[in-house]
Design a protein around this motif. Sequence first.
Motif, short mmCIF file in Angstrom:
data_model
loop_
_atom_site.label_atom_id
_atom_site.label_comp_id
_atom_site.label_asym_id
_atom_site.label_seq_id
_atom_site.Cartn_x
_atom_site.Cartn_y
_atom_site.Cartn_z
N TYR A 291 0.90 -1.09 0.02
CA TYR A 291 0.15 -0.08 0.01
C TYR A 291 0.87 1.28 0.12
CZ TYR A 291 -4.43 -2.37 0.64
OH TYR A 291 -5.63 -3.13 0.51
N ASN A 292 0.87 2.07 -1.02
CA ASN A 292 1.74 3.05 -1.32
C ASN A 292 0.78 4.42 -0.91
OD1 ASN A 292 3.31 5.29 -1.79
ND2 ASN A 292 3.61 4.89 -4.06
N VAL A 293 1.17 4.97 0.34
CA VAL A 293 0.33 6.07 1.01
C VAL A 293 0.88 7.36 0.47
CG1 VAL A 293 -0.74 6.88 2.93
CG2 VAL A 293 0.06 4.54 2.56
N HIS A 294 -0.06 8.35 -0.16
CA HIS A 294 0.21 9.73 -0.30
C HIS A 294 -0.30 10.40 0.60
CE1 HIS A 294 -0.09 9.54 -5.12
NE2 HIS A 294 0.98 8.76 -4.62
N PRO A 295 0.54 11.45 1.21
CA PRO A 295 0.05 12.36 2.43
C PRO A 295 -1.10 13.24 1.99
CG PRO A 295 2.24 12.80 1.52
CD PRO A 295 1.77 12.03 0.48
N LYS A 296 -1.95 13.08 3.03
CA LYS A 296 -3.27 13.74 2.86
C LYS A 296 -3.17 15.19 2.63
CE LYS A 296 -3.98 14.51 7.69
NZ LYS A 296 -4.89 14.07 9.05
N ILE A 297 -4.29 15.81 2.10
CA ILE A 297 -4.24 17.28 1.90
C ILE A 297 -4.42 18.00 3.13
CG2 ILE A 297 -5.51 19.02 0.48
CD1 ILE A 297 -6.14 16.98 -1.46
N LEU A 298 -3.75 19.00 3.08
CA LEU A 298 -3.77 19.87 4.59
C LEU A 298 -4.33 21.15 4.19
CD1 LEU A 298 -0.21 18.94 6.30
CD2 LEU A 298 -2.44 17.96 6.60
N ASN A 299 -4.75 21.99 5.21
CA ASN A 299 -5.22 23.51 5.06
C ASN A 299 -6.07 23.60 4.18
OD1 ASN A 299 -3.22 23.88 7.28
ND2 ASN A 299 -1.47 24.24 5.84
N ASN A 300 -6.98 22.75 3.72
CA ASN A 300 -8.08 23.07 2.73
C ASN A 300 -9.21 23.91 3.67
OD1 ASN A 300 -9.74 23.31 0.58
ND2 ASN A 300 -10.38 21.10 0.77
N LEU A 301 -8.76 24.87 4.01
CA LEU A 301 -9.74 25.58 4.81
C LEU A 301 -10.32 27.11 3.93
CD1 LEU A 301 -7.96 25.54 8.26
CD2 LEU A 301 -9.98 24.28 7.36
N VAL A 302 -11.59 27.26 4.10
CA VAL A 302 -12.06 28.60 3.19
C VAL A 302 -12.67 29.49 4.29
CG1 VAL A 302 -11.65 27.50 1.11
CG2 VAL A 302 -13.98 27.59 2.41
N THR A 303 -12.91 30.75 3.84
CA THR A 303 -13.65 31.89 4.51
C THR A 303 -14.21 32.67 3.53
OG1 THR A 303 -13.80 33.28 6.40
CG2 THR A 303 -11.67 33.39 4.87
N ASN A 304 -15.46 33.26 3.68
CA ASN A 304 -15.96 33.65 4.85
C ASN A 304 -17.56 33.46 5.03
OD1 ASN A 304 -13.91 35.57 5.93
ND2 ASN A 304 -14.30 36.80 4.13
N HIS A 305 -17.94 32.96 6.16
CA HIS A 305 -19.32 32.93 6.40
C HIS A 305 -20.11 34.34 6.06
CE1 HIS A 305 -19.36 28.63 7.58
NE2 HIS A 305 -18.47 28.91 8.43
N ASP A 306 -21.21 34.19 5.74
CA ASP A 306 -21.72 35.55 5.44
C ASP A 306 -23.35 35.47 5.64
OD1 ASP A 306 -22.24 38.17 4.89
OD2 ASP A 306 -21.45 38.06 2.87
N THR A 307 -23.95 36.65 5.71
CA THR A 307 -25.61 36.72 6.15
C THR A 307 -25.97 37.93 5.10
OG1 THR A 307 -25.55 35.55 8.22
CG2 THR A 307 -27.63 36.83 7.50
N VAL A 308 -26.67 37.70 4.10
CA VAL A 308 -27.22 38.50 3.34
C VAL A 308 -28.66 38.93 3.25
CG1 VAL A 308 -25.08 38.59 1.84
CG2 VAL A 308 -27.07 37.02 1.27
N CYS A 309 -29.18 39.87 2.87
CA CYS A 309 -30.63 39.97 2.56
C CYS A 309 -30.96 39.47 1.08
CB CYS A 309 -31.24 41.45 2.90
SG CYS A 309 -32.97 41.32 3.59
N TYR A 310 -32.31 39.25 0.82
CA TYR A 310 -32.75 38.49 -0.03
C TYR A 310 -32.28 39.32 -1.45
CZ TYR A 310 -36.31 36.65 -3.53
OH TYR A 310 -36.92 35.99 -4.64
N ASN A 311 -31.77 38.39 -2.37
CA ASN A 311 -31.14 39.07 -3.83
C ASN A 311 -30.03 39.96 -3.54
OD1 ASN A 311 -31.19 38.67 -6.35
ND2 ASN A 311 -32.61 40.75 -6.64
N THR A 312 -29.16 39.57 -2.60
CA THR A 312 -27.91 40.56 -2.46
C THR A 312 -26.66 39.44 -2.60
OG1 THR A 312 -29.06 41.65 -0.71
CG2 THR A 312 -26.64 41.69 -0.71
N GLN A 313 -25.56 40.00 -3.14
CA GLN A 313 -24.20 39.24 -3.26
C GLN A 313 -23.53 39.30 -2.18
OE1 GLN A 313 -21.50 41.00 -6.27
NE2 GLN A 313 -21.02 38.79 -7.05
N PRO A 314 -22.84 37.88 -1.87
CA PRO A 314 -22.07 37.82 -0.43
C PRO A 314 -20.77 38.11 -0.91
CG PRO A 314 -22.20 35.66 -1.41
CD PRO A 314 -23.06 36.69 -2.32
N MET A 315 -19.84 38.35 0.18
CA MET A 315 -18.48 38.55 0.17
C MET A 315 -17.83 37.46 -0.69
SD MET A 315 -17.32 40.12 3.94
CE MET A 315 -17.99 38.69 4.54
N PRO A 316 -16.44 37.75 -1.21
CA PRO A 316 -15.73 36.63 -1.86
C PRO A 316 -15.35 35.47 -0.87
CG PRO A 316 -15.03 38.69 -2.71
CD PRO A 316 -15.94 39.15 -1.49
#
Length: 900
Positions: A330-355
């Motif tokens: 069994y040849n093991v590749h290291p697992k992917i690290l730091n796959n973390l993204v941001t930002n959570h957002d709350t918007v009102c109806y028909n509004t564009q969130p942050m990137p």
Amino acid sequence: GSGWAPAPGTNDQKDYAPGPLFDTTYYKRVVTPTDTLSRDTSGVVSIYVHDTISNNVLSPDEIICWDVQPDSMTGTVPIGGDGMFYYYSWENRTGAGGWASLPGSTSAGYRHPAGLQETTYFRRKVTSGACTHYSDSLTVQVLDTISGNQITDDQLICQHTRADSLFGGALSGGDNTYVYSWQLKIGFDSWIEQGTDMDFYPGILDTAITHRYRRVASSGGPAQDACLDTSNVIAIQVHPEIFNNLLEPMDTLVCEGTDPGSIRPAMDIGGGDGMVYAYHWEESLDQSVWTPSTDGNEAVYVPAPLSDTTWFRRIVHSGECWDTSSAAFYNVHPKILNNLVTNHDTVCYNTQPMPFTQDGSPVGGGIGTYTYGWKSRSGTSVWENAGGVNDQAGYQATSLTDTTYYSRIVESGVCIDTSNILAVVVQNDIGNNIINGGFPTAEACENIGDSITGTGSLVLTGGDETVYAFRWERFNTGAQSWEDAPQDNSPNTDSTYITDDLTVRSYYRRHVRSGACHDVTDSVALNVNPRPTIVLQPVDHLVECYDGITPVMFDIPVQLTGTPPFVVLYNKTAGDSAGSSVTSGGIFTVPLYTASITDYAITITGLIDGNICSSYKDDIPAATPTARISRKPEPALLLEADSAISPTATGWWSAVNPGFGFADSTSIETEMSTTFPEGQDKAETILRWSELNGSCTVESSDTLVVLYEEPDPAAVRSLDSTLYFAPHTPLWADAPTAGQGTWTHESGTAQMDQNDIHNPNVLVSFGDTDLDNPDENIFRWEVSNVICPVTSQTIRIERRDIAQYTAFSPNYDGINDHFILDGLDHADEFTMRIFTRQGVIIHSIEKKPGVDFTEDHWWDGRLDGGDEAADGTYFYVLEVKYAGQTYQYKGYVELVRPKQ
């Protein structure tokens, strides 16, 4: 052949004893009288002399094992005797014992018919003519049976492996010198010679079949074969070596920490015992050091997620065979690290969130190169590719109309990783943000802050649906702009707002914020109205009687200004506030009540007009119209408590019939008493309660009252008792002092006349049949008088069979002098016969029909003749008749006359 000659030796006697003879010889006796005048010669006596028997030689001596039949014994042909006929008989002996003839042994040869258990000597007796000859003895030496010939042990080995040595025990028996022969048998083949040592070494066995071994030991005799013994057979079971211990897959590429799948058998395994296979998995990081795998004891192995390249192998054990597979890689590749993204957002109806961007350290692991893919879903829908440019490290979502979730997929080598989930919560626009019920105007009172209601019965919606923040604004007519509403009478951040004290028309509106959403109402205009006034007009003092149903109405004249309709607020008594509506005219009405007599002073406390404006306090009249109200009496009689209740007036008790008295005739709760007439247990009268209150007329109420005398407690005079063979018995109780007594039958089979159950003295019957059956009955005497407490007492009557006692002592001391069986006094007739142990009748007792039961029907311990019976055990037979039924009894009785 010679002539006659004087017999040798003493030959002048009447009898003659020849000496040893070596040839046939003839004898005669010549008798000569003493006078020698005559002589007589006897007949000739011939003595034939046979040759001595010789050549009676036996062979051979023999050595045999214990309880083995010896071979046939033979001898040479004898000579001598009469030379023609030879007669044989065989003898034997053991140890130093004497010779004994062997039955049926009349042949020249002999075969002993059974095995010998000790060394035995044999000889042959030959008889021919007058000669007899005994041979020299032939020896049959008997050796002990060989013992201790046990070999060990059964073995279980694998094909192509060395079997353990086979060991035999030390032997005894025989002549203590032994010859060994180890033998092998495979399958149904014959036994094959293998070795001649005391122990045997099978060596490596290459045939997968059971090998059986035994050892044959011999001892004694010229050929060392007089005693033979074959050992137990031991089996060496040879299992075939394990085959097909093959695995799949053998080369696998996996990502660190992911499910590597299972390692499975490539083919069905075989060999070993063919039935049970035990598995043991091992793993290694370098194929040099192997360690046991966790929970690796099944044919298939499922490794836990791996963090390093690893080799796995399977060791199989079945029977005595072991096999180790080739290693799966069994040849093991290291697992992917730091796959973390941001930002959570709350918007009102028909509004564009942050990137959305990378959160923290860059992505790592895998093989160092990465591809990206953004996914999205809303509600309970499945994940799908996010719209727009979705293959970059960051992502910009479009305007949203529903709550949406995003995640980023990163791939590198065989590793795939899904980031944390970002939620963009889309909140609905705020709804139901309405003030003043949605009306554009409202009425207010001068110099009073007015309340502007919020959404009213509607519920705010939208935003985060939980927390709503409010802010009220007032329009500045001078600056022509909206500004924060004053907070003189309430905060301007509540859902409802109370304005400052108004003197001119004003405009207000409300902002609502919740979550990411905001909304503002239309404005409402407040019109300012003047306060109403009230002036009290003259009114007379009121005196009235209240009937307890319709209130007394007090009309009070007033003069009012303002916008009708009006509500006049007033107090009738301290703390008793009320209001009276006046739609038109100048009178307001006050309803008055009382429980007895009440004086009222009506105090006006306020005025409210149709615009909900209240009068100024300084404008309230100080005068107080007055009234006196009396309650018309209404008596209520409570019979259960023998009392009357009336909270409204003064009252008193009286009885229509004479003979009744009261403990306190003016108390609403009292005790009533009377004396019952002779022979009566109840008395009745009309009971009256009368009341007088103020100027109201006298009121009274009548009711019929019946008093019952309480009887003495129930008392049964009969005692609990046991009756023998009784068909009936009386029950006795005290007659009730008042009311009625009643007998009830609670258990058992006895009967009583239902027409007689109220009689204190009643007869109960057990019936005329089956008087020998036990019957236990419970009876209850109960005394009651209508509503008086009921009392009762029970009695137990048990009817049993005739009591058969087993001893009496007729010594005339007045105690137990007679043999009496309880219950016989109820019999119509009976016969008792008393007899001894031998069956002799010694006394008879007979009661005839119609004859009273007396002492003559007891046994006083005397015989029929009048003499006293001896002490001892006697037996009796009893026949009893009652009501046409016959009952049989028998028993015994001990007659004992104690010494005085």
